[in-house]
Scaffold this motif. Structure first.
Motif, PDB file in Angstrom:
ATOM      1  N   UNK A   1      69.279  40.223  75.187  1.00  0.00           N
ATOM      2  CA  UNK A   1      69.824  39.009  74.673  1.00  0.00           C
ATOM      3  C   UNK A   1      68.729  37.815  74.603  1.00  0.00           C
ATOM      4  N   UNK A   2      67.665  37.715  75.724  1.00  0.00           N
ATOM      5  CA  UNK A   2      66.685  37.054  75.607  1.00  0.00           C
ATOM      6  C   UNK A   2      65.653  37.505  74.743  1.00  0.00           C
ATOM      7  N   UNK A   3      65.581  38.602  74.367  1.00  0.00           N
ATOM      8  CA  UNK A   3      64.242  38.962  73.510  1.00  0.00           C
ATOM      9  C   UNK A   3      64.742  38.720  72.022  1.00  0.00           C
ATOM     10  N   UNK A   4      66.323  39.024  71.860  1.00  0.00           N
ATOM     11  CA  UNK A   4      66.822  38.639  70.495  1.00  0.00           C
ATOM     12  C   UNK A   4      66.695  37.428  70.173  1.00  0.00           C
ATOM     13  N   UNK A   5      66.776  36.494  71.341  1.00  0.00           N
ATOM     14  CA  UNK A   5      66.960  34.971  71.089  1.00  0.00           C
ATOM     15  C   UNK A   5      65.598  34.369  70.988  1.00  0.00           C
ATOM     16  N   UNK A   6      64.593  35.113  71.019  1.00  0.00           N
ATOM     17  CA  UNK A   6      63.241  34.313  70.881  1.00  0.00           C
ATOM     18  C   UNK A   6      63.075  33.939  69.439  1.00  0.00           C
ATOM     19  N   UNK A   7      63.165  35.159  68.745  1.00  0.00           N
ATOM     20  CA  UNK A   7      62.817  34.687  67.125  1.00  0.00           C
ATOM     21  C   UNK A   7      63.862  34.073  66.807  1.00  0.00           C
ATOM     22  N   UNK A   8      65.277  34.213  66.979  1.00  0.00           N
ATOM     23  CA  UNK A   8      66.309  33.614  66.463  1.00  0.00           C
ATOM     24  C   UNK A   8      66.161  31.977  66.782  1.00  0.00           C
ATOM     25  N   UNK A   9      65.833  31.645  68.062  1.00  0.00           N
ATOM     26  CA  UNK A   9      65.971  30.036  68.209  1.00  0.00           C
ATOM     27  C   UNK A   9      64.644  29.509  67.688  1.00  0.00           C
ATOM     28  N   UNK A  10      63.621  30.072  67.432  1.00  0.00           N
ATOM     29  CA  UNK A  10      62.534  29.447  66.700  1.00  0.00           C
ATOM     30  C   UNK A  10      62.965  29.265  65.691  1.00  0.00           C
ATOM     31  N   UNK A  11      63.416  30.250  64.831  1.00  0.00           N
ATOM     32  CA  UNK A  11      64.107  29.934  63.348  1.00  0.00           C
ATOM     33  C   UNK A  11      64.942  29.019  63.492  1.00  0.00           C
ATOM     34  N   UNK A  12      66.029  28.958  64.262  1.00  0.00           N
ATOM     35  CA  UNK A  12      66.910  27.941  64.541  1.00  0.00           C
ATOM     36  C   UNK A  12      66.292  26.616  64.499  1.00  0.00           C
ATOM     37  N   UNK A  13      65.390  26.468  65.497  1.00  0.00           N
ATOM     38  CA  UNK A  13      64.873  24.937  65.565  1.00  0.00           C
ATOM     39  C   UNK A  13      64.203  24.687  64.306  1.00  0.00           C
ATOM     40  N   UNK A  14      63.535  25.454  63.670  1.00  0.00           N
ATOM     41  CA  UNK A  14      62.545  25.179  62.517  1.00  0.00           C
ATOM     42  C   UNK A  14      63.518  24.836  61.207  1.00  0.00           C
ATOM     43  N   UNK A  15      64.782  25.602  61.388  1.00  0.00           N
ATOM     44  CA  UNK A  15      65.758  25.344  60.190  1.00  0.00           C
ATOM     45  C   UNK A  15      66.326  23.932  60.393  1.00  0.00           C
ATOM     46  N   UNK A  16      66.756  23.767  61.822  1.00  0.00           N
ATOM     47  CA  UNK A  16      67.458  22.441  62.187  1.00  0.00           C
ATOM     48  C   UNK A  16      66.469  21.148  61.906  1.00  0.00           C
ATOM     49  N   UNK A  17      65.270  21.262  61.951  1.00  0.00           N
ATOM     50  CA  UNK A  17      64.241  20.358  61.578  1.00  0.00           C
ATOM     51  C   UNK A  17      64.146  20.030  60.165  1.00  0.00           C
ATOM     52  N   UNK A  18      64.259  21.201  59.263  1.00  0.00           N
ATOM     53  CA  UNK A  18      64.516  20.938  57.915  1.00  0.00           C
ATOM     54  C   UNK A  18      65.815  20.527  57.381  1.00  0.00           C
ATOM     55  N   UNK A  19      66.951  20.611  58.249  1.00  0.00           N
ATOM     56  CA  UNK A  19      68.170  20.244  57.699  1.00  0.00           C
ATOM     57  C   UNK A  19      68.474  18.815  58.057  1.00  0.00           C
ATOM     58  N   UNK A  20      67.796  18.484  59.039  1.00  0.00           N
ATOM     59  CA  UNK A  20      67.945  17.193  59.685  1.00  0.00           C
ATOM     60  C   UNK A  20      68.163  16.059  58.670  1.00  0.00           C
ATOM     61  N   UNK A  21      69.156  15.256  58.599  1.00  0.00           N
ATOM     62  CA  UNK A  21      69.409  14.132  57.676  1.00  0.00           C
ATOM     63  C   UNK A  21      69.597  14.529  56.204  1.00  0.00           C
ATOM     64  N   UNK A  22      69.885  15.789  55.963  1.00  0.00           N
ATOM     65  CA  UNK A  22      69.807  16.168  54.564  1.00  0.00           C
ATOM     66  C   UNK A  22      71.175  16.162  53.780  1.00  0.00           C
ATOM     67  N   UNK A  23      72.160  15.937  54.799  1.00  0.00           N
ATOM     68  CA  UNK A  23      73.701  15.762  54.121  1.00  0.00           C
ATOM     69  C   UNK A  23      74.385  17.179  53.928  1.00  0.00           C
ATOM     70  N   UNK A  24      75.615  16.864  53.626  1.00  0.00           N
ATOM     71  CA  UNK A  24      76.658  17.753  53.531  1.00  0.00           C
ATOM     72  C   UNK A  24      76.293  18.973  52.542  1.00  0.00           C
ATOM     73  N   UNK A  25      75.687  18.477  51.186  1.00  0.00           N
ATOM     74  CA  UNK A  25      75.476  19.495  50.033  1.00  0.00           C
ATOM     75  C   UNK A  25      74.455  20.680  50.666  1.00  0.00           C
ATOM     76  N   UNK A  26      73.353  19.934  51.368  1.00  0.00           N
ATOM     77  CA  UNK A  26      72.239  20.742  51.581  1.00  0.00           C
ATOM     78  C   UNK A  26      72.802  21.581  53.087  1.00  0.00           C
ATOM     79  N   UNK A  27      73.627  21.201  53.918  1.00  0.00           N
ATOM     80  CA  UNK A  27      74.013  21.920  54.946  1.00  0.00           C
ATOM     81  C   UNK A  27      74.905  23.210  54.576  1.00  0.00           C
TER      82      UNK A  27
END
Lengths: 123, 147
Positions: free
Chosen positions: A22-48
């Protein structure tokens, strides 16, 4: 011995492998999630909503959520076993831990089913 | 654990009489070391991310429920209190990620000597601090979040 009481001898190696997998799988997934969260922050409902409706994102988010829940259930179980030695409290917290993770997994599945698959639950 | 015995402070385990058995090492007689801090932070950040995962699932549920639910979630998440929570959660995520990779490296049998283990631990703490500062600097600079 605590380990013996909880039959670590019977499933200890399997748990070790599941923690690492699970740790190995979460390495790429969490990096992708953090990058996506940074892009979606403040974007509003439509974007989400549009982001979660995209199949690749829905699949990634589903994998991230389910593997995180799997991983954190195991992690919290270790914490419970390390600090909670009274059997009643230990068993109650263990069930609660599993229950919380199951409810969150179900909530993720329902949210993605509605957003990405267009299923209507009437809410 | 891996190199625990090398860390026990000198003089530990000596009983008052030679007949006394040496005591096993305990918290009070462990010399402080950075891998201990790293281990504590790994556990604390993991527990924080338990809550963080629930909040992220809450974000997906709020999005699925529609614009009103999303607006309520965004108002709470974007409030000063909410931003402090996300700041802490992002630091926890960056640290837990780096410390987790550190553990996977150790599982390969690499960087196991005390000095190398210390280096890996310091690197994961520095990475978490830099990545958190970078992320929030970028979020405020682009105007994605504001106070």
């Amino acid at each position: 011995m605590t380990g013996r009481r909880y039959k670590a001898g019977a499933h200890g190696a399997g748990t070790w492998v599941r923690e690492r997998l699970s740790s190995l799988l979460l390495v790429p997934l969490s990096i992708w999630a953090l990058a996506s969260a940074a892009c979606l922050a403040g974007g509003g409902y439509e974007a989400a909503a549009a982001w979660l409706a995209r199949p690749a994102n829905a699949a990634g988010f589903g994998a991230l959520a389910l593997i995180s829940l799997w991983h954190m259930r195991m992690g919290a179980q270790v914490v419970i076993e390390d600090y909670i030695h009274r059997k009643g409290t230990h068993d109650m917290l263990s069930v609660l831990n599993s229950l919380i993770c199951l409810v969150l997994a179900a909530a993720t599945a329902l949210a993605l089913a509605k957003l990405a698959l267009g299923l209507d639950f009437g809410v | 654990m891996s190199h625990g015995n090398a860390r026990v402070a000198a003089g530990s385990g000596k009983g008052r009489g030679s007949a006394e058995k040496p005591l096993s090492p305990h918290l009070q007689i462990w010399r402080w070391h950075v891998t201990m801090l790293g281990s504590i932070l790994h556990r604390v950040s993991g527990i924080a991310l338990y809550v963080g995962t629930a909040l992220v699932v809450g974000w997906a549920v709020a999005t699925a429920l529609g614009p009103d639910a999303y607006a309520a979630f965004a108002a709470a998440a974007g409030s000063p209190f909410g931003l402090v929570i996300w700041l802490g959660l992002s630091a926890a995520a960056f640290y837990h990620l780096a410390a987790g990779i550190r553990h996977l490296v150790w599982d390969l049998g690499l960087f196991m000597r005390p000095a190398s283990a210390d280096v890996l631990t310091v690197l994961s703490i520095l990475f978490a601090a830099a990545a958190t500062a970078g992320l929030w600097g970028w979020l405020f600079w682009t105007g994605a979040v504001s106070l």
